[in-house]
Design a protein around this motif. Structure first.
Motif, PDB file in Angstrom:
ATOM      1  N   ARG A 159     -43.441  25.253 -22.005  1.00 35.01           N
ATOM      2  CA  ARG A 159     -44.170  25.330 -20.738  1.00 35.01           C
ATOM      3  C   ARG A 159     -44.225  23.958 -20.054  1.00 35.01           C
ATOM      4  O   ARG A 159     -44.053  23.836 -18.845  1.00 35.01           O
ATOM      5  CB  ARG A 159     -45.600  25.832 -20.962  1.00 35.01           C
ATOM      6  CG  ARG A 159     -45.722  27.304 -20.742  1.00 35.01           C
ATOM      7  CD  ARG A 159     -47.183  27.746 -20.894  1.00 35.01           C
ATOM      8  NE  ARG A 159     -47.277  28.690 -21.986  1.00 35.01           N
ATOM      9  CZ  ARG A 159     -46.722  29.892 -21.960  1.00 35.01           C
ATOM     10  NH1 ARG A 159     -46.091  30.316 -20.902  1.00 35.01           N
ATOM     11  NH2 ARG A 159     -46.814  30.691 -22.990  1.00 35.01           N
ATOM     12  N   VAL A 160     -44.451  22.917 -20.862  1.00 31.75           N
ATOM     13  CA  VAL A 160     -44.491  21.548 -20.322  1.00 31.75           C
ATOM     14  C   VAL A 160     -43.109  21.181 -19.773  1.00 31.75           C
ATOM     15  O   VAL A 160     -42.981  20.598 -18.691  1.00 31.75           O
ATOM     16  CB  VAL A 160     -44.933  20.548 -21.423  1.00 31.75           C
ATOM     17  CG1 VAL A 160     -44.814  19.110 -20.937  1.00 31.75           C
ATOM     18  CG2 VAL A 160     -46.359  20.848 -21.875  1.00 31.75           C
ATOM     19  N   VAL A 161     -42.069  21.552 -20.528  1.00 32.08           N
ATOM     20  CA  VAL A 161     -40.692  21.262 -20.101  1.00 32.08           C
ATOM     21  C   VAL A 161     -40.389  21.960 -18.771  1.00 32.08           C
ATOM     22  O   VAL A 161     -39.846  21.359 -17.836  1.00 32.08           O
ATOM     23  CB  VAL A 161     -39.688  21.703 -21.200  1.00 32.08           C
ATOM     24  CG1 VAL A 161     -38.250  21.633 -20.692  1.00 32.08           C
ATOM     25  CG2 VAL A 161     -39.857  20.839 -22.448  1.00 32.08           C
ATOM     26  N   ARG A 162     -40.782  23.233 -18.677  1.00 29.65           N
ATOM     27  CA  ARG A 162     -40.517  23.994 -17.440  1.00 29.65           C
ATOM     28  C   ARG A 162     -41.236  23.348 -16.249  1.00 29.65           C
ATOM     29  O   ARG A 162     -40.647  23.189 -15.177  1.00 29.65           O
ATOM     30  CB  ARG A 162     -40.978  25.438 -17.630  1.00 29.65           C
ATOM     31  CG  ARG A 162     -40.672  26.298 -16.403  1.00 29.65           C
ATOM     32  CD  ARG A 162     -41.251  27.689 -16.535  1.00 29.65           C
ATOM     33  NE  ARG A 162     -40.925  28.494 -15.365  1.00 29.65           N
ATOM     34  CZ  ARG A 162     -41.616  29.561 -15.001  1.00 29.65           C
ATOM     35  NH1 ARG A 162     -42.659  29.964 -15.696  1.00 29.65           N
ATOM     36  NH2 ARG A 162     -41.262  30.235 -13.928  1.00 29.65           N
ATOM     37  N   GLU A 163     -42.494  22.983 -16.442  1.00 32.38           N
ATOM     38  CA  GLU A 163     -43.255  22.345 -15.357  1.00 32.38           C
ATOM     39  C   GLU A 163     -42.570  21.059 -14.904  1.00 32.38           C
ATOM     40  O   GLU A 163     -42.517  20.746 -13.714  1.00 32.38           O
ATOM     41  CB  GLU A 163     -44.696  22.029 -15.803  1.00 32.38           C
ATOM     42  CG  GLU A 163     -45.612  23.224 -15.836  1.00 32.38           C
ATOM     43  CD  GLU A 163     -45.538  24.087 -14.577  1.00 32.38           C
ATOM     44  OE1 GLU A 163     -45.610  23.517 -13.468  1.00 32.38           O
ATOM     45  OE2 GLU A 163     -45.373  25.318 -14.703  1.00 32.38           O
ATOM     46  N   ALA A 164     -42.065  20.289 -15.863  1.00 30.38           N
ATOM     47  CA  ALA A 164     -41.399  19.025 -15.531  1.00 30.38           C
ATOM     48  C   ALA A 164     -40.149  19.289 -14.685  1.00 30.38           C
ATOM     49  O   ALA A 164     -39.899  18.598 -13.692  1.00 30.38           O
ATOM     50  CB  ALA A 164     -41.034  18.271 -16.806  1.00 30.38           C
ATOM     51  N   TYR A 165     -39.392  20.297 -15.068  1.00 31.29           N
ATOM     52  CA  TYR A 165     -38.201  20.665 -14.272  1.00 31.29           C
ATOM     53  C   TYR A 165     -38.623  21.054 -12.854  1.00 31.29           C
ATOM     54  O   TYR A 165     -38.020  20.616 -11.868  1.00 31.29           O
ATOM     55  CB  TYR A 165     -37.502  21.869 -14.906  1.00 31.29           C
ATOM     56  CG  TYR A 165     -36.448  21.554 -15.936  1.00 31.29           C
ATOM     57  CD1 TYR A 165     -35.379  20.692 -15.652  1.00 31.29           C
ATOM     58  CD2 TYR A 165     -36.463  22.174 -17.180  1.00 31.29           C
ATOM     59  CE1 TYR A 165     -34.385  20.454 -16.593  1.00 31.29           C
ATOM     60  CE2 TYR A 165     -35.462  21.942 -18.124  1.00 31.29           C
ATOM     61  CZ  TYR A 165     -34.429  21.074 -17.824  1.00 31.29           C
ATOM     62  OH  TYR A 165     -33.432  20.842 -18.742  1.00 31.29           O
ATOM     63  N   LEU A 166     -39.649  21.899 -12.768  1.00 30.08           N
ATOM     64  CA  LEU A 166     -40.063  22.382 -11.447  1.00 30.08           C
ATOM     65  C   LEU A 166     -40.521  21.236 -10.550  1.00 30.08           C
ATOM     66  O   LEU A 166     -40.273  21.249  -9.343  1.00 30.08           O
ATOM     67  CB  LEU A 166     -41.168  23.443 -11.592  1.00 30.08           C
ATOM     68  CG  LEU A 166     -40.672  24.808 -12.073  1.00 30.08           C
ATOM     69  CD1 LEU A 166     -41.839  25.704 -12.465  1.00 30.08           C
ATOM     70  CD2 LEU A 166     -39.821  25.488 -10.993  1.00 30.08           C
ATOM     71  N   SER A 167     -41.159  20.230 -11.152  1.00 33.48           N
ATOM     72  CA  SER A 167     -41.656  19.135 -10.312  1.00 33.48           C
ATOM     73  C   SER A 167     -40.512  18.233  -9.828  1.00 33.48           C
ATOM     74  O   SER A 167     -40.662  17.515  -8.847  1.00 33.48           O
ATOM     75  CB  SER A 167     -42.744  18.340 -11.024  1.00 33.48           C
ATOM     76  OG  SER A 167     -42.153  17.533 -12.005  1.00 33.48           O
ATOM     77  N   MET A 168     -39.358  18.283 -10.503  1.00 35.12           N
ATOM     78  CA  MET A 168     -38.206  17.479 -10.038  1.00 35.12           C
ATOM     79  C   MET A 168     -37.712  17.975  -8.686  1.00 35.12           C
ATOM     80  O   MET A 168     -37.205  17.215  -7.872  1.00 35.12           O
ATOM     81  CB  MET A 168     -37.036  17.577 -11.015  1.00 35.12           C
ATOM     82  CG  MET A 168     -37.274  16.851 -12.310  1.00 35.12           C
ATOM     83  SD  MET A 168     -35.848  17.073 -13.397  1.00 35.12           S
ATOM     84  CE  MET A 168     -36.670  16.861 -14.981  1.00 35.12           C
ATOM     85  N   ALA A 169     -37.836  19.266  -8.466  1.00 37.05           N
ATOM     86  CA  ALA A 169     -37.321  19.864  -7.233  1.00 37.05           C
ATOM     87  C   ALA A 169     -37.983  19.260  -5.999  1.00 37.05           C
ATOM     88  O   ALA A 169     -37.359  19.133  -4.950  1.00 37.05           O
ATOM     89  CB  ALA A 169     -37.542  21.363  -7.260  1.00 37.05           C
ATOM     90  N   ASN A 170     -39.257  18.868  -6.140  1.00 32.89           N
ATOM     91  CA  ASN A 170     -39.973  18.304  -4.993  1.00 32.89           C
ATOM     92  C   ASN A 170     -39.502  16.896  -4.657  1.00 32.89           C
ATOM     93  O   ASN A 170     -39.717  16.406  -3.554  1.00 32.89           O
ATOM     94  CB  ASN A 170     -41.474  18.254  -5.272  1.00 32.89           C
ATOM     95  CG  ASN A 170     -41.995  19.613  -5.681  1.00 32.89           C
ATOM     96  OD1 ASN A 170     -41.542  20.626  -5.151  1.00 32.89           O
ATOM     97  ND2 ASN A 170     -42.915  19.628  -6.636  1.00 32.89           N
ATOM     98  N   LYS A 171     -38.902  16.239  -5.628  1.00 28.61           N
ATOM     99  CA  LYS A 171     -38.562  14.826  -5.435  1.00 28.61           C
ATOM    100  C   LYS A 171     -37.100  14.605  -5.076  1.00 28.61           C
ATOM    101  O   LYS A 171     -36.715  13.513  -4.681  1.00 28.61           O
ATOM    102  CB  LYS A 171     -38.868  14.046  -6.722  1.00 28.61           C
ATOM    103  CG  LYS A 171     -40.347  14.046  -7.098  1.00 28.61           C
ATOM    104  CD  LYS A 171     -40.549  13.328  -8.427  1.00 28.61           C
ATOM    105  CE  LYS A 171     -41.693  13.951  -9.206  1.00 28.61           C
ATOM    106  NZ  LYS A 171     -41.530  13.860 -10.648  1.00 28.61           N
ATOM    107  N   ARG A 172     -36.259  15.611  -5.268  1.00 28.10           N
ATOM    108  CA  ARG A 172     -34.816  15.366  -5.123  1.00 28.10           C
ATOM    109  C   ARG A 172     -34.150  16.437  -4.273  1.00 28.10           C
ATOM    110  O   ARG A 172     -34.412  17.623  -4.451  1.00 28.10           O
ATOM    111  CB  ARG A 172     -34.183  15.352  -6.514  1.00 28.10           C
ATOM    112  CG  ARG A 172     -34.809  14.293  -7.427  1.00 28.10           C
ATOM    113  CD  ARG A 172     -33.744  13.580  -8.157  1.00 28.10           C
ATOM    114  NE  ARG A 172     -32.865  14.522  -8.786  1.00 28.10           N
ATOM    115  CZ  ARG A 172     -32.954  14.887 -10.051  1.00 28.10           C
ATOM    116  NH1 ARG A 172     -33.873  14.380 -10.838  1.00 28.10           N
ATOM    117  NH2 ARG A 172     -32.102  15.748 -10.546  1.00 28.10           N
ATOM    118  N   GLU A 173     -33.275  15.998  -3.373  1.00 33.92           N
ATOM    119  CA  GLU A 173     -32.687  17.005  -2.483  1.00 33.92           C
ATOM    120  C   GLU A 173     -31.476  17.731  -3.076  1.00 33.92           C
ATOM    121  O   GLU A 173     -31.137  18.810  -2.624  1.00 33.92           O
ATOM    122  CB  GLU A 173     -32.364  16.426  -1.109  1.00 33.92           C
ATOM    123  CG  GLU A 173     -31.882  14.995  -1.111  1.00 33.92           C
ATOM    124  CD  GLU A 173     -31.721  14.480   0.315  1.00 33.92           C
ATOM    125  OE1 GLU A 173     -30.878  15.049   1.017  1.00 33.92           O
ATOM    126  OE2 GLU A 173     -32.423  13.519   0.692  1.00 33.92           O
TER     127      GLU A 173
END
Ligand code: ADP
Ligand code: MG
Length: 202
Positions: A159-173
């Motif tokens: 779950r922590v890993v998934r959240e980390a992946y999802l938060s990358m989307a906000n930072k990178r185009e």
């Protein structure tokens, strides 16, 4: 062009990478597939250590082993292939370390980003296709397969890993999220469309 597929185990990375590889080959491009950890003689040996269920590996050495495999892969395979104008399709790359070791093992995402840049000599994918699926669905899909050291980590870790992946989307185009619960064909079509509409930054 360098394209990476990311997401937790069971999300469909290998399935989509193979389909996209076939699509590119049919379109007349030279392509290679690489996987992490692995892809070189050193990398495959490191892979055996990392995935060994009997091996006790602390978080820092785990990260450094992944980075060693990546550094070798970049130098030996990825760089020369990109120089020849090939497409390189990677089953996991640097973002896996940010999610699994940076967030999952709590080593810190910023530290891992810096170490990634060192290991890859600042070579990163042009596009990342992140396939998102709920942890429970991922676990259901890999239920019947024999699990390696990292796949045996529990639901909370994932779950922590998934959240980390999802938060990358906000930072990178160049980081695209695909809904991994859609059909294999639907996801493939979306990947092809995203690839076609991708404009490399100058
Ligand atoms: P990964 O490489 O991310 O671990 P795989 O591509 O090996 O995932 O897929 C894991 C399992 O889920 C395989 O049995 C595969 O056939 C199945 N699968 C892949 N994509 C989908 C999908 N979109 N819907 C349902 N099952 C899928
Ligand atoms: Mg796979």
């Amino acid at each position: 062009m360098f394209i990476a597929f990311e997401g937790i185990d069971g999300c469909g990375k290998s399935t989509q990478l193979d389909l996209f590889y076939d699509y590119l080959v049919k379109s007349g491009f030279e392509c290679i597939k690489v996987r992490e950890p692995g892809g070189t003689i050193l990398g495959e040996k490191v892979r055996r250590i990392l995935l060994d269920k009997e091996m006790r590996i602390n978080s820092r050495s785990e990260l450094l082993l992944f980075l060693a495999s990546r550094a070798q892969l970049i130098e030996e395979i990825i760089k020369p292939s990109l120089e020849k104008g090939y497409y390189v399709l990677a089953d996991r790359f640097a973002d896996s370390s940010i999610a699994y070791q940076g967030a999952g093992r709590n080593l810190g995402e910023v530290v891992v980003e810096k170490l990634n840049a060192f290991a890859t000599d600042n070579i990163f994918p042009d596009i990342v296709f992140y396939i998102d699926i709920p942890v429970k669905e991922a676990l259901r899909r890999i239920e019947s397969k024999s699990k390696d050291r990292i796949e045996r980590e529990g639901e909370n870790y994932l779950r922590v890993v998934r959240e980390a992946y999802l938060s990358m989307a906000n930072k990178r185009e160049n980081f695209y999220i695909l809904d991994g619960t859609k059909s294999i064909e639907e996801i493939h079509n979306e990947i092809v469309n995203l690839y076609k509409s991708f404009k490399p930054s100058p």
